[in-house]
Design a protein around this motif. Structure first.
Motif, mmCIF file in Angstrom:
data_model
loop_
_atom_site.group_PDB
_atom_site.id
_atom_site.type_symbol
_atom_site.label_atom_id
_atom_site.label_comp_id
_atom_site.label_asym_id
_atom_site.label_seq_id
_atom_site.Cartn_x
_atom_site.Cartn_y
_atom_site.Cartn_z
ATOM 1 N N GLU A 163 15.078 -1.404 -0.659
ATOM 2 C CA GLU A 163 15.155 -0.135 0.066
ATOM 3 C C GLU A 163 15.398 1.031 -0.892
ATOM 4 O O GLU A 163 14.803 2.105 -0.737
ATOM 5 N N ARG A 166 12.143 1.768 -2.612
ATOM 6 C CA ARG A 166 11.210 2.406 -1.677
ATOM 7 C C ARG A 166 11.524 3.894 -1.523
ATOM 8 O O ARG A 166 10.633 4.750 -1.594
ATOM 9 N N LYS A 170 9.188 7.249 -2.385
ATOM 10 C CA LYS A 170 8.628 7.811 -1.164
ATOM 11 C C LYS A 170 8.622 9.327 -1.218
ATOM 12 O O LYS A 170 9.555 9.943 -1.732
ATOM 13 N N PHE A 198 10.649 -6.679 -1.035
ATOM 14 C CA PHE A 198 9.904 -5.438 -0.850
ATOM 15 C C PHE A 198 8.634 -5.686 -0.048
ATOM 16 O O PHE A 198 8.315 -4.943 0.887
ATOM 17 N N TYR A 202 8.179 -4.081 3.684
ATOM 18 C CA TYR A 202 7.277 -2.927 3.795
ATOM 19 C C TYR A 202 5.797 -3.302 3.801
ATOM 20 O O TYR A 202 4.948 -2.426 3.976
ATOM 21 N N LYS A 204 4.001 -4.012 1.368
ATOM 22 C CA LYS A 204 3.360 -3.379 0.212
ATOM 23 C C LYS A 204 3.782 -4.128 -1.049
ATOM 24 O O LYS A 204 4.835 -4.774 -1.098
ATOM 25 N N ASP A 209 2.983 -0.187 -6.293
ATOM 26 C CA ASP A 209 3.627 1.095 -6.028
ATOM 27 C C ASP A 209 4.234 1.679 -7.299
ATOM 28 O O ASP A 209 4.135 2.885 -7.555
#
Length: 459
Positions: A163, A166, A170, A198, A202, A204, A209
């Motif tokens: 988190e 992320r 983001k 992850f 998500y 993803k 990323d």
């Protein structure tokens, strides 16, 4: 057999790999058991490096005169020219959660120990008819521990870390500090769990990323930290031999310093990930006595018995003398046989016996009898037998010395030793060069790249 899910789909394609329909995961559940104590063999008696040089200054380009008689003029030649890290191989699923119990990446214990060989019966003589001078034996029990700068984080929560990462990526901009705080304070095993969490949370790919948010050396460093260690070694070897030219120093750095079990795992990973036989690639990219030395190394079959046989040490020392200094020309196969097969404690005893027979140390004789990559490979083995952290300290110094920085070597050593013996490497670096590793990194790097390196290395 194929290794699961490394590298991630976010990497640029690796030509021809994986073959269609063979995108399986790495490693299969329960396939590998990882060594309880991989890494080096610090000195366990019978031979030691000299004290740090006086404060009058540190060595010039030749490097610090390494222990066991590595002369300054020979030294270990400078690191390869910086050219950046090649593109990552393709293949789906880098970071997919493992499918079986007991796998969480490549765990590394915080400390390792290597027992020295106990006293053995001193031989009365050795081939050649001369009676050797008394040989001092090591203490009955000598254990030296090594320690990484990165330990597994207590109260670890993969979901919470996922988190944080992320949120850091983001929206507009990237919170590099948050990313650095997470990756520099988690073990490799924990990073594998963060990748899996992850993707679960998500949908993803974390690596994809990160690649979209980062660039340059800091991207290379973070991607290296998220690779399982065995895969990273296999990947580095593949790219050292891929395309035009060969990075021989990378081959030496990995194949001449890893334990038997680590080498066997690297060989298996190389085959399953890249669909290639590492021995065949070595034969295609190298030649002569250097090729034979590397083929010997990739067997992962060195004697790892910690007990020293002093009679065999005397016999090997005499054999090496007669194969080099004691004859016209050099019997290279004899040096290959002894240095590729004997345990490190046994090699230390052999080197000590050799210095009494030849009136010069074994490293100096290797300098006189060999040249080029085979000389560097043999000396790397001998230096690791005496003090493995000193070998890596010297590699780090040459990666940063002079104009430009060999960032790939700097990244590779810092990442691969961070959970094994980076504490000892830092100590040796200071002894050998009268400056700390962190100081030299700080003067040679900048930005988030510098911050992350210093977070791993510590002050």
């Amino acid at each position: 057999m194929s290794y699961p899910g490394y590298p991630p789909s976010g990497y640029p394609a690796f030509p021809g790999y994986p073959p269609t329909g063979q995108e399986s995961v790495y490693p299969p559940a329960g396939q590998y058991t990882y060594p309880a104590a991989p890494g080096g063999y610090p000195p366990a008696g019978g031979g030691s490096f000299p004290a740090a040089p006086p404060s009058a200054g540190y060595p010039e380009a030749g490097g610090y005169p390494a222990p066991g008689g590595f002369p300054a003029p020979g030294g270990f030649p400078g690191a390869p020219q910086a050219g950046g890290m090649p593109s990552y191989p393709g293949g789906p699923g880098f970071g997919m959660p493992p499918t079986g119990p007991g796998f969480g990446g490549y765990p590394q214990p915080p400390a390792q120990s290597y027992g020295g060989g106990g006293p053995a019966q001193i031989p009365v003589g050795y081939p050649g008819g001369q009676a050797p001078s008394p040989m001092p034996g090591p203490p009955a029990a000598m254990v030296q521990y090594t320690q990484g700068t990165i330990q597994a984080a207590p109260n670890f929560d993969a979901g919470r870390d996922a988190e944080i990462l992320r949120k850091a990526m983001k929206g507009f901009g990237t919170d590099e500090k948050a990313i650095i705080d997470v990756v520099s304070n988690r073990s490799n095993d924990q990073r594998q769990k963060i990748k899996a969490a992850f993707k679960t949370m998500y949908g993803k790919d974390l690596i994809k990323d990160l690649k979209s948010e980062l660039s340059g050396n800091v991207e290379e460093l973070i991607l290296a930290l998220f690779m399982p260690r065995t895969y990273y070694d296999a990947w580095s070897l593949r790219h050292a031999m891929k395309g035009a030219g060969t990075q021989e120093r990378v081959l030496i750095e990995i194949l001449c310093t890893r334990t038997n079990q680590e080498i066997r795992e690297i060989v298996n990973c190389y085959k399953s990930e890249f669909g290639r036989d590492i021995e065949q690639d070595i034969r295609a990219d190298t030649s002569g006595h250097f090729e034979r030395l590397l083929v010997s190394m990739c067997q992962g079959n060195r004697d790892e018995n910690q007990t020293v046989d002093y009679q065999k040490a005397q016999e090997d020392a005499q054999r090496l003398y007669q194969a080099g200094e004691g004859k016209l020309g050099t019997d290279e196969s004899c040096f290959n046989m002894v240095l590729a097969s004997r345990s490190f404690p046994q090699l230390r005893a052999t080197a000590e016996a050799y210095s009494r027979i030849a009136n010069r140390d074994l490293a100096s004789s290797i300098d006189r009898e060999f040249s080029g990559n085979v000389e560097r490979g043999l000396k790397a083995i001998l230096q690791c037998a005496f003090d493995r952290p000193a070998f890596f300290a010297e590699r780090l110094y040459h990666a940063m010395r002079g104009a430009g920085t060999d960032d790939s070597t700097l990244i590779r050593i810092v990442v691969t030793r961070s959970e094994i013996d980076l504490v000892q490497i830092k100590q040796k670096f200071t002894e050998m060069y009268q400056k700390t590793l962190a100081t030299m990194i700080a003067s040679d790097t900048s930005g988030d790249y510098r911050r992350l390196l210093l977070a791993i290395v510590g002050q």
